[in-house]
Design a protein around this motif. Structure first.
Motif, mmCIF file in Angstrom:
data_model
loop_
_atom_site.group_PDB
_atom_site.id
_atom_site.type_symbol
_atom_site.label_atom_id
_atom_site.label_comp_id
_atom_site.label_asym_id
_atom_site.label_seq_id
_atom_site.Cartn_x
_atom_site.Cartn_y
_atom_site.Cartn_z
ATOM 1 N N PRO A 129 -85.393 -18.036 -18.610
ATOM 2 C CA PRO A 129 -86.280 -17.217 -19.448
ATOM 3 C C PRO A 129 -86.709 -17.956 -20.714
ATOM 4 O O PRO A 129 -85.898 -18.628 -21.352
ATOM 5 C CB PRO A 129 -85.409 -16.005 -19.821
ATOM 6 C CG PRO A 129 -84.299 -15.989 -18.818
ATOM 7 C CD PRO A 129 -84.059 -17.419 -18.435
ATOM 8 N N ILE A 130 -87.990 -17.880 -21.045
ATOM 9 C CA ILE A 130 -88.487 -18.475 -22.284
ATOM 10 C C ILE A 130 -89.089 -17.381 -23.167
ATOM 11 O O ILE A 130 -89.507 -16.333 -22.673
ATOM 12 C CB ILE A 130 -89.523 -19.586 -22.017
ATOM 13 C CG1 ILE A 130 -90.802 -18.997 -21.404
ATOM 14 C CG2 ILE A 130 -88.947 -20.674 -21.129
ATOM 15 C CD1 ILE A 130 -91.947 -19.995 -21.303
ATOM 16 N N VAL A 131 -89.113 -17.627 -24.474
ATOM 17 C CA VAL A 131 -89.761 -16.696 -25.390
ATOM 18 C C VAL A 131 -91.241 -16.636 -25.028
ATOM 19 O O VAL A 131 -91.864 -17.679 -24.788
ATOM 20 C CB VAL A 131 -89.600 -17.162 -26.849
ATOM 21 C CG1 VAL A 131 -90.314 -16.197 -27.799
ATOM 22 C CG2 VAL A 131 -88.126 -17.253 -27.213
ATOM 23 N N PRO A 132 -91.840 -15.435 -24.951
ATOM 24 C CA PRO A 132 -93.268 -15.368 -24.648
ATOM 25 C C PRO A 132 -94.074 -16.259 -25.592
ATOM 26 O O PRO A 132 -93.939 -16.178 -26.816
ATOM 27 C CB PRO A 132 -93.590 -13.884 -24.874
ATOM 28 C CG PRO A 132 -92.301 -13.175 -24.618
ATOM 29 C CD PRO A 132 -91.237 -14.111 -25.130
ATOM 30 N N GLY A 133 -94.874 -17.143 -25.017
ATOM 31 C CA GLY A 133 -95.646 -18.067 -25.838
ATOM 32 C C GLY A 133 -96.440 -19.013 -24.974
ATOM 33 O O GLY A 133 -96.463 -18.893 -23.743
ATOM 34 N N THR A 134 -97.117 -19.972 -25.594
ATOM 35 C CA THR A 134 -97.949 -20.922 -24.862
ATOM 36 C C THR A 134 -97.095 -22.065 -24.324
ATOM 37 O O THR A 134 -96.091 -22.438 -24.936
ATOM 38 C CB THR A 134 -99.049 -21.491 -25.762
ATOM 39 O OG1 THR A 134 -98.454 -22.185 -26.863
ATOM 40 C CG2 THR A 134 -99.934 -20.384 -26.304
ATOM 41 N N THR A 135 -97.501 -22.597 -23.209
ATOM 42 C CA THR A 135 -96.814 -23.764 -22.641
ATOM 43 C C THR A 135 -97.691 -25.011 -22.741
ATOM 44 O O THR A 135 -97.352 -26.055 -22.191
ATOM 45 C CB THR A 135 -96.427 -23.519 -21.171
ATOM 46 O OG1 THR A 135 -97.574 -23.075 -20.443
ATOM 47 C CG2 THR A 135 -95.336 -22.462 -21.066
ATOM 48 N N ASP A 136 -98.805 -24.862 -23.438
ATOM 49 C CA ASP A 136 -99.658 -25.997 -23.778
ATOM 50 C C ASP A 136 -99.945 -25.930 -25.274
ATOM 51 O O ASP A 136 -99.923 -24.860 -25.887
ATOM 52 C CB ASP A 136 -100.984 -25.948 -23.002
ATOM 53 C CG ASP A 136 -100.798 -26.255 -21.528
ATOM 54 O OD1 ASP A 136 -100.263 -27.341 -21.221
ATOM 55 O OD2 ASP A 136 -101.174 -25.414 -20.694
ATOM 56 N N PRO A 137 -100.207 -27.074 -25.903
ATOM 57 C CA PRO A 137 -100.528 -27.060 -27.330
ATOM 58 C C PRO A 137 -101.775 -26.220 -27.619
ATOM 59 O O PRO A 137 -102.680 -26.116 -26.777
ATOM 60 C CB PRO A 137 -100.763 -28.537 -27.657
ATOM 61 C CG PRO A 137 -100.027 -29.292 -26.599
ATOM 62 C CD PRO A 137 -100.150 -28.455 -25.362
ATOM 63 N N VAL A 138 -101.828 -25.626 -28.808
ATOM 64 C CA VAL A 138 -103.019 -24.908 -29.268
ATOM 65 C C VAL A 138 -103.682 -25.754 -30.343
ATOM 66 O O VAL A 138 -103.013 -26.441 -31.114
ATOM 67 C CB VAL A 138 -102.677 -23.509 -29.808
ATOM 68 C CG1 VAL A 138 -102.088 -22.644 -28.709
ATOM 69 C CG2 VAL A 138 -101.711 -23.587 -30.990
ATOM 70 N N THR A 139 -105.001 -25.697 -30.398
ATOM 71 C CA THR A 139 -105.737 -26.517 -31.368
ATOM 72 C C THR A 139 -106.583 -25.687 -32.314
ATOM 73 O O THR A 139 -106.873 -26.128 -33.424
ATOM 74 C CB THR A 139 -106.647 -27.521 -30.642
ATOM 75 O OG1 THR A 139 -107.544 -26.806 -29.769
ATOM 76 C CG2 THR A 139 -105.818 -28.503 -29.807
ATOM 77 N N GLU A 140 -106.968 -24.489 -31.894
ATOM 78 C CA GLU A 140 -107.885 -23.676 -32.697
ATOM 79 C C GLU A 140 -107.222 -22.380 -33.153
ATOM 80 O O GLU A 140 -106.396 -21.804 -32.432
ATOM 81 C CB GLU A 140 -109.144 -23.335 -31.894
ATOM 82 C CG GLU A 140 -109.900 -24.542 -31.367
ATOM 83 C CD GLU A 140 -110.458 -25.413 -32.488
ATOM 84 O OE1 GLU A 140 -110.732 -24.859 -33.579
ATOM 85 O OE2 GLU A 140 -110.616 -26.626 -32.274
ATOM 86 N N ALA A 141 -107.633 -21.915 -34.320
ATOM 87 C CA ALA A 141 -107.104 -20.657 -34.850
ATOM 88 C C ALA A 141 -107.415 -19.494 -33.911
ATOM 89 O O ALA A 141 -106.632 -18.547 -33.799
ATOM 90 C CB ALA A 141 -107.677 -20.394 -36.235
#
Length: 454
Positions: A129-141
């Motif tokens: 289990p992982i904390v809900p979130g992105t698994t790729d980097p984010v670049t924009e607000a």
């Protein structure tokens, strides 16, 4: 087995590795900066090589100097300890390319697990289990805003190569996102040479629980159970314990097996730690530390397994001679980080000479340190004096024994965190296991800690 190992570190972890080398019949090579010329790890090693000048803080980060020291002394292998270059995949790869053995996981595995987005993908694929979130980097607000709209506030923007709270920005409202995103990127670039960030749901009152794992090169992965590291100040651990008083036996087994399976799926070798956040009966993967940990003695003292010796044995190609079923932790233990800091004054570091240094002794007390009486705590490095590890049959007994050990310690010349630990052991909320990772920062009154008298 190796004939000679270069220890690319200093302080108590260098002493710990040197001791393990000597017990295995291996010669140990120390390295040192100008500031450490007479340090304890230099005195204990079989050979010592100077690797740095006036910029003492960078001496142990000089890859060229470390590699040259290894060749100069005909070392077979390099043990990085923790900190400095221990999780630097480029250094690990360089060591191997130079014909030496790296005492740690393979460089490509370090890269995979060292970046948070990649490690989250690995663990998620393994069913952890992982904390809900992105698994790729984010670049924009706008990406962060979309995530917050779906999952709600607060959210955390985190540096992909981060740790210890660096590159972490907690956001509670949309207007703060652009500034927080840029700040996390800047810190990631500055501290980890990696500007990538990701975003996840921020757990507001979690426990921090980690699982010690070690794997050989023959496909065997073992866990040595968990350590609870929830008592933190500004996301830096100050006291750890095992077993976690928050887990049921069933949840403990699920957590530890989850960590073991995840590391097996990652083709991990050598010692590593899988860290989790735990809240409301659910655990979530946080990160992997691809090295030995400061708090590893807790796992050693309760299981009887010498992790550092096994690091060396695994690196030399040996297969485990113990099964997972044979790993049976006994009793409970706590580790107290003794730093040259004035806790009553916001933990201000106070380097200086140890005019007196008499650590505690007696049954159930282990001391890992990198100093002797008369040595100096340098302003160039971490303020750690040593670690007191206390073991007894259960948590209540550990607390009683720890109070005795802390009272027995006699250190003069610098303030230490001993008064803080003594105050914490008397705190009813800590005794009742009601603390979370925010306890010291938001609930504990530092004015209750006795002030240092020089």
């Amino acid at each position: 087995m190796f004939e000679r190992v270069l220890v690319a570190n200093r302080g108590e972890i260098a002493i710990r590795v040197i001791n393990a080398c000597h017990e295995l019949g291996i010669e140990a090579v120390a390295v040192y900066s100008d500031a450490d010329e007479t340090a304890k790890h230099v005195r204990h090693a079989d050979h010592a090589v100077h690797v740095g000048g006036s910029m003492a803080s960078k001496s142990y980060l000089d890859m060229d100097a470390l590699i040259e020291a290894a060749h100069e002394t005909d070392a077979d292998a390099v043990h990085p300890g923790y900190g400095f270059l221990a999780e630097n995949a480029a250094f690990a790869r360089r060591v191997v390319d130079e014909g030496l053995t790296w005492v740690g996981p393979a460089a490509d595995v370090m890269e995979q697990l060292g970046e948070k987005t990649k490690s989250r993908k690995v663990m998620q694929a393994a069913g952890v289990p992982i904390v809900p979130g992105t698994t790729d980097p984010v670049t924009e607000a706008s990406e962060v805003e979309a995530f917050a709209e779906e999952h709600g506030y607060p959210i955390a923007i985190k540096a992909d190569g981060g740790g210890g709270g660096r590159g972490l920005k907690v956001v509670t409202e949309e207007d703060s996102i652009p500034d927080a995103l840029q700040a996390a990127k800047r810190e990631g670039e500055a501290y980890f040479d990696n500007p990538d960030v990701y975003v996840e749901k921020f757990l507001e009152n979690p426990r921090h629980i980690e699982v010690q794992v070690i794997a050989d090169s023959h496909g065997n992965v073992r866990h040595l159970y968990e350590r609870d590291c929830s008592l933190q100040r500004r996301q830096q651990k100050v006291l750890e314990e095992t077993p976690s008083p928050s887990l049921t036996p069933e949840l403990r087994e699920e957590l530890c097996e989850s960590a073991r399976h995840g590391m097996a799926e990652a083709d991990y070798t050598n010692a590593g730690t899988v860290e989790f956040l735990y809240e409301d009966g659910q655990f979530y993967f946080l990160e992997v530390n691809t090295r030995i940990q400061v708090e590893h003695p807790l796992s050693e003292i309760t299981t009887g397994i010498d992790l550092v010796a096994w690091q060396l044995r695994v690196a030399a190609g040996e297969e485990f001679d113990f099964s997972q079923e044979s790993v049976e932790p006994r009793g409970a233990a706590m580790e107290f980080r003794i730093n040259a800091e004035d806790a009553a004054n916001d933990f201000a570091p106070r380097p200086g000479e140890l005019a007196r240094y008499r650590p505690p002794r007696g049954i159930g007390v282990r001391v890992d340190d990198g100093v002797d009486e008369g040595d100096k705590i340098s302003p160039f490095y971490d303020s750690l004096v040593g670690k007191f590890i206390v073991h007894a049959e259960d948590r209540e007994s550990v607390v009683r024994r720890a109070k005795r050990a802390l009272r027995e310690a006699d250190i003069e010349g610098v303030p230490t965190t001993i008064p803080f630990h003594q105050t914490m052991l008397d705190d009813e909320r800590f005794q009742a296991n009601e603390h979370t990772t925010k306890f010291i920062d938001e609930e504990f009154d530092l004015s209750t800690v006795p002030e240092w008298e020089a």
